[in-house]
Enzyme design. Structure first.
Site, short mmCIF file in Angstrom:
data_model
loop_
_atom_site.label_atom_id
_atom_site.label_comp_id
_atom_site.label_asym_id
_atom_site.label_seq_id
_atom_site.Cartn_x
_atom_site.Cartn_y
_atom_site.Cartn_z
N TYR A 31 0.83 -1.21 0.00
CA TYR A 31 0.00 0.00 0.00
C TYR A 31 0.86 1.26 0.00
CZ TYR A 31 0.86 0.91 5.02
OH TYR A 31 1.42 1.19 6.23
N ARG A 50 7.98 4.77 -4.60
CA ARG A 50 8.05 3.79 -3.50
C ARG A 50 7.03 2.67 -3.71
NH1 ARG A 50 7.40 5.85 2.60
NH2 ARG A 50 5.23 5.99 1.95
N ARG A 98 -7.26 -20.67 -2.23
CA ARG A 98 -6.19 -20.48 -1.25
C ARG A 98 -5.02 -21.44 -1.47
NH1 ARG A 98 -3.97 -21.86 3.53
NH2 ARG A 98 -3.33 -20.15 4.89
N HIS A 100 -0.52 -20.88 -1.02
CA HIS A 100 0.53 -19.88 -0.79
C HIS A 100 1.19 -19.44 -2.09
CE1 HIS A 100 -0.08 -21.12 3.30
NE2 HIS A 100 0.88 -20.34 3.75
N LYS A 145 6.36 -1.55 1.84
CA LYS A 145 5.17 -1.06 2.53
C LYS A 145 4.06 -2.10 2.36
CE LYS A 145 3.08 3.49 3.41
NZ LYS A 145 3.25 3.50 4.86
N GLU A 177 12.84 2.29 13.74
CA GLU A 177 11.86 3.34 13.41
C GLU A 177 10.69 3.26 14.38
OE1 GLU A 177 10.00 2.70 9.53
OE2 GLU A 177 10.15 0.54 9.79
#
Ligand code: PDD
Length: 282
Positions: A31, A50, A98, A100, A145, A177
């Protein structure tokens, strides 16, 4: 509120996805959050760069080129009836049974929405916030992110439980951070920032703070910062697109420096606000 889902602009309440979306089932997505002032996105090129880095990091092809992203984001901003916004963009690996392993030939899910952006008031900035410290127990790809934020959520909630705004994370004795922000240290007039690496998300705000420090002759060093330096800081700041520059005045109940927002935090906030208004007027 108008949202965007897979090519359509529609009321947020009508935006629906399958329960088999890999974002829902696995947290398999990334995101971005872009701040918008007076309907103008701030540092959009940097956020899109980014975003591309996060997509590359999870091996997901971008469904749009930069011009297409820009056009869709600008339309989403224009469709809202509020001026200052935080635009959220999420891309997942799409809907599939589903398993992986990556599905083949499945289009990614693209979701965007916008919320009113509420920045800190002058009183909140003058007061600063408190933080706690915790061991950074996240994975080793914090530069992406990713939407899978469970570790960040648990870490941040500890701060909330303690009546504080943020959790400052330390890994192996060094500052990484915040749970949802970057952290800066000031010591003897020098601004210190941990170096970009796989252990932190390099913030768009982080980059701008360092750019402003360079442009205005503020001594600064980008290097590893020890826990002792964090605990003996004259100033501690958290930075993010929504918090901008916020002074941390207490860490684990102990005053940081004089226990009030320091002179460099105030100076950097003024430089940031001036820069923002210049960009917005251009
Ligand atoms: N978070 N580090 C982490 C872990 C973050 O979640 C964020 C921002 C930052 C600062 O990045 P930027 O300056 O580009 O906002 C650093 C956003 C605001 C969020 O997840 O809501």
């Amino acid at each position: 509120m108008i949202a965007y889902l897979n090519g359509q602009f529609l009321p947020l309440a009508e935006a629906k996805i399958s329960v088999l979306d890999r974002g829902f089932v696995f947290g398999d997505g990334i995101y971005e959050l872009v701040p918008v002032y007076s309907k103008k996105p701030f540092r959009l090129d940097e956020h899109l760069r980014r975003l591309q880095g996060s997509l590359d990091g999870i091996r997901l092809a971008s469904p749009h080129g930069v011009a297409e992203w820009r056009e869709r984001i600008l339309k989403l901003i224009a469709l809202q009836d509020f001026a200052d916004q935080s635009v959220y963009i999420q891309i997942t690996r799409g809907v599939a049974p589903r398993d992986h392993a990556f599905p083949q030939g499945v289009p990614p899910t693209v979701f965007m929405f916008s919320q009113p952006l509420v920045t800190a008031t002058a009183e909140q900035k003058a007061a600063g916030v408190c933080a706690i410290s915790m061991a950074d127990n996240r994975w080793l790809r914090c530069n992406l992110k990713a939407i899978s934020l469970l570790a960040n959520i648990l870490l941040r909630q500890q701060a909330v439980d303690a009546g504080c705004a943020e959790t400052v994370m330390l890994r192996d004795g060094y500052l990484t951070e915040g749970a949802a922000s970057n952290i800066f240290v000031v010591k003897d007039g020098v601004l210190l920032a941990p170096p970009p690496s796989n252990l932190i998300l390099t913030g768009i705000t982080y980059d701008l703070v360092l750019e402003l420090a360079a442009a205005h002759g503020i001594p600064h060093e980008v290097r590893v910062i020890s826990e002792a330096e964090v605990r003996n800081a004259d100033e501690l700041w958290m930075t993010s697109s929504t918090k901008e520059i916020m002074a941390i005045v207490k860490l684990d109940g102990v005053p940081v420096g004089a226990g009030v927002p320091g002179p460099l935090a105030q100076r950097m906030d003024a430089l940031y606000q001036t820069f923002k208004h210049q960009v917005m007027r251009a």
